[in-house]
Each structure stands twice: as C-alpha cells, then as structure tokens.
Motif scaffolding. Structure first.
Motif, short mmCIF file in Angstrom:
data_model
loop_
_atom_site.label_atom_id
_atom_site.label_comp_id
_atom_site.label_asym_id
_atom_site.label_seq_id
_atom_site.Cartn_x
_atom_site.Cartn_y
_atom_site.Cartn_z
N PHE A 223 -47.19 -53.84 -28.30
CA PHE A 223 -46.39 -54.80 -27.70
C PHE A 223 -44.85 -54.43 -28.29
CE2 PHE A 223 -50.31 -57.47 -28.12
CZ PHE A 223 -50.29 -57.65 -26.81
N GLU A 224 -44.73 -53.63 -29.42
CA GLU A 224 -43.29 -53.63 -29.99
C GLU A 224 -42.79 -52.46 -28.85
OE1 GLU A 224 -43.59 -52.26 -34.08
OE2 GLU A 224 -44.07 -54.46 -34.54
N GLN B 99 -47.49 -67.48 -21.30
CA GLN B 99 -47.14 -66.48 -22.26
C GLN B 99 -47.90 -66.53 -23.36
OE1 GLN B 99 -42.39 -66.10 -21.75
NE2 GLN B 99 -43.14 -68.30 -22.00
N VAL B 100 -48.39 -65.10 -23.45
CA VAL B 100 -49.66 -64.99 -24.73
C VAL B 100 -48.61 -65.39 -26.04
CG1 VAL B 100 -50.82 -63.28 -25.96
CG2 VAL B 100 -50.54 -63.35 -23.43
N LEU B 101 -49.43 -65.95 -26.99
CA LEU B 101 -48.93 -66.32 -28.31
C LEU B 101 -49.49 -65.48 -29.33
CD1 LEU B 101 -49.60 -70.39 -28.34
CD2 LEU B 101 -47.52 -68.99 -27.66
N GLN C 267 -42.85 -61.78 -25.99
CA GLN C 267 -41.81 -61.70 -24.90
C GLN C 267 -42.34 -60.98 -23.67
OE1 GLN C 267 -39.05 -63.61 -25.10
NE2 GLN C 267 -38.33 -63.05 -22.99
N ASN C 268 -42.45 -61.53 -22.46
CA ASN C 268 -42.80 -61.08 -21.18
C ASN C 268 -44.12 -60.52 -21.11
OD1 ASN C 268 -40.14 -61.13 -20.40
ND2 ASN C 268 -39.51 -59.19 -21.55
N ALA D 9 -36.95 -59.77 -15.85
CA ALA D 9 -38.03 -59.49 -16.64
C ALA D 9 -37.62 -59.68 -17.82
CB ALA D 9 -38.28 -57.95 -16.57
N LYS D 10 -36.49 -60.18 -18.37
CA LYS D 10 -36.08 -60.33 -19.77
C LYS D 10 -35.69 -61.75 -20.21
CE LYS D 10 -36.14 -55.96 -21.03
NZ LYS D 10 -37.08 -55.45 -22.24
#
Length: 417
Positions: A62-63, A286-288, A297-298, A336-337
């Motif tokens: 994810f990073e 959105q995934v937590l 994010q995204n 997307a952001k």
C-alpha cells in the motif's frame, strides 16, 4: 470494468481466469440444462481500452502502491491453485479489490480432497462428468447390489440456495433424462440426501417458502437431514456425527464462505471482521486500516471479500453488483487522488429467488412488499425471466434461450467429457 470512465483511467484487470461467470445459472450447467459457454463472458471482449493479465494477486504494497502478482496460466479452481508461476508487480493510482471467497470447508478432514464444489465452470464440468461416471459404473455387469446403491447415492452438504438449486437440477436430470437412457432398474436406485447444520433449509427465505420447498423435496424422495454435522470425508463415504458412515457416489459441498488467501495475507494491515473473513470498509467502500481504522487512500473493496463497517450485508451477487455499480460511478466522477464526492452506499434489496425442480421456483420479495412471495410454476417463469434479463451479453441471451429450448425438445446431453 464496463462503467468505469476509460477516458480518465487506464484500466487494468488482474484475475486467475480470463472470463466472468454468471453464477446464478451455474447449477444448470452441471447437469447439462444449458452449456458452459452460456454463462461465461470473456473479459477481453468488452473493451480494447483495458489491459488484462491472467494472474493471482499474492500481496499488495500500500505504501508503494504496488500489486504483487503470480502468473496463473492453465486449469485452476477456487479451491485448487496451480504451482507458483512467474511473479511481477504493477503500480496503481486507485485499486479495487474484488477477489471473492472460497467455499468453507470448516477444516473438516477430507473435504478439499474428495468433495466437489460449485463456484466456477471447472467445478460444474467436474460434477457433470462425475454424475455420468456414477451411472456408467453402476451399469457395469457383475457389480454387487450394495456398490450400485452406493454409487447412485448423491449427497449435497449445504441447505442454502446453491445446495437447493443443484439438488433440484440433479433431480430433473435423473427424472427426465437418466430414466430415458439408462435401465429403469438402475435409475430407480438413484437417491439424494441433503445435509445441513441449520434447523431448516433456505434460512434466508421466508419460512413458508422454506417449508414449501421441504414438502416438495419430500414428495420427490429427496431426503433432507437438518442439524447434522459432518466429521470426516473419505473417497467413498462421509462420517456424520451420531450416525456413522454414509456411502456416496458424488458429494457436492455447498456450505458457507471462507476468506480468499489474499485477505489472510493482508490481515496484518487491513481491518477484518470478527470472523477474520472479510475486509472492513467505510460507507464509500474504502478499505480501513487495521489499528487506526482510518481509510486507505484510493483502495476499495467489494463483493464477498468485503464488509461495510456496522452494516453486515449478505455475501450475495446482488450486493456485489450494486456495490460495483456504485463504486464505478463514484470513481468515474472524481480524480484518483481524492475521495469520491458521493453519499454512502445504500443497498436496495430486490429479493431472492431459487429453483426447486420440476419447473417450480421460489421468489421472495418481501423486502419490497410483505406479500411479494411466490412459489410454484409462476415463480419459475419469473426466475427464468429475471436471470435471462440479467445475463450480460446479447450473445449469451441467445445461447441460453436456445439451450433451454433444445433441452425442452430433446432432453439433456448425457455425454461424458
């Protein structure tokens, strides 16, 4: 994939199979009511502006916003994955996780090795082949009576819609087609037993419809045994708690859901539900994150692998389809952001349907109106009309209609291949 704004996004699909399966009619393909190609939609045929890779997502960074993948070329099922292929990675701006789930074996010994599942076309093909094998082997001269009876005992574990619809389709095959092509003395040995741990079948349906199905199955000599627990499965029998060994020729496992391996891989970084089976999302899908419960994010998730926080919706195709449409429209209207500037997802329950055999079905739309419940032949017409209308492509609509007509005229194909 269809509804995303291709002018705004470069869309990439990663999936171990290069086709979409219309699962509501999967049970019909397992006995030859319709053919396999009637319910598959090739991913690449929808748009030239997408990229597709036949691979399994093995992890997500994810990073770095990278998806780590393993190539999956060849035969595979949801339960049995191939040997690891070559690995590669892809970067993303926005990520949608929709990996689905597997059939839950509840860690019962022997289920993965000996039971047949019904989640994909390959599963339906294996079941269809095994049914014909059972009849052909049972017709072999010199076979003792017990062996014949055991081979023609078809066992289904799971009393939900999948188990009920497969039982109904198999009953139609035996009563309409097998009886015309195999000796009467052989077909008369065929019997079906449905096991479930719940106190009644079709627990998500109205109780009157569940009782109606139970009575119909009883008249068809389909044994329904509720409150039963399977302790072990072997190649030719299963062990039922407090009952002992039950021989079978075919065992179809149609129980609950277990998490996709990717969900387990991400369990140290994303929030999961109490059963550690589904990722938790906010109202905008959105995934937590696991510790802070803040959103990634995204990164979005939908379908059987995801659950909205404090909103436990059923893991059904209807929920997944509505989530997908909601998310595609939301993402397509923003960059997307940024977080999609839309209201939270709201599920509109349009009811449930199930086929119960002999051109009869159940329609439960009590979520729309308390009296909107139907069973019998009229419900069967509604069932067929609804699924015919939901079929994605015009090509498949024509194929399904054609095969329904051919089956009505000439019966099901009993070839083994």
């Amino acid at each position: 994939m269809q509804e995303l704004n291709k002018g705004r996004y470069n869309v990439t699909i990663i999936s171990p199979r290069n086709h979409f399966v219309f699962t509501p009619l999967l049970a019909s393909t397992s006995v030859g009511t319709i053919e396999f190609r009637c319910i598959t939609e090739p991913v690449r045929s929808y748009s030239n502006s997408i990229s597709y890779y036949q691979a399994q997502c093995s992890n997500i960074d994810f990073e770095k916003q990278q998806v780590l993948c393993t190539s999956r070329i060849g035969e595979s099922t949801f339960m049995l994955l191939l040997e690891d292929g070559e690995s590669f990675s892809l970067t993303y701006d926005a990520l949608v996780i929709a990996v689905g789930s597997y059939c839950n074996t509840f860690d019962i010994p022997g289920v993965k090795e000996h039971a047949y599942f019904l989640k994909d076309v390959n599963d339906a093909r294996r079941i269809r082949k095994r049914i014909i094998e059972c009849f052909e082997e049972a017709s072999r001269p010199g076979l003792d009576e017990k062996r014949k009876n055991d081979l023609l005992h078809f066992v289904i574990v799971g009393g939900g819609p999948t188990g009920i619809e497969f039982s109904a389709e198999l009953y139609d095959f035996i009563s309409d087609d097998a009886i015309r092509t195999y000796p009467e003395g052989l077909v008369s040995r065929a019997r079906m037993t449905l096991y479930d741990v719940a106190p009644q079948i079709l627990g998500s349906f109205d109780s009157h419809l569940s009782e109606y199905t139970h009575e119909k199955f009883k008249r068809k000599d389909i044994q329904i045994k509720t409150r039963r627990f399977v302790d072990q499965v072997e190649g030719d029998h299963l062990v039922i708690r407090n009952e002992g060994k039950v021989p079978y020729g075919l065992l179809v496992w149609a129980t609950g859901l277990m998490p996709n391996p990717l969900v387990e891989t991400l369990s140290d970084r994303v929030a999961l539900d109490a059963q550690n089976q589904r990722m938790i999302t906010d109202g905008k899908l959105q995934v937590l994150k696991k510790v802070t419960n803040s959103m990634l994010q995204n990164v979005y998730a939908l379908g059987d692998c995801a659950k909205i926080e404090n909103n436990d919706l059923p893991a059904t195709a209807q929920v997944a389809m509505q989530k997908a449409s909601y998310l595609a429209k939301g993402i397509s209207t923003t960059t997307a952001k940024t977080t999609p500037a839309v209201t939270n997802f709201i599920f509109k329950n349009r009811g449930m349907m199930a086929y119960i055999g002999s051109s009869e079905a159940l329609v439960d739309m009590s979520s729309v109106h308390e009296r909107a419940k139907q069973s019998g032949h009229l419900a069967w017409y509604l069932w067929r009309s609804a699924y015919f209308g939901m079929t994605v492509s015009t090509r498949n609509k024509l194929l399904i209609a054609c095969h329904w007509f051919l089956t009505w005229c000439f019966g099901r194909d009993i070839s083994r291949f």
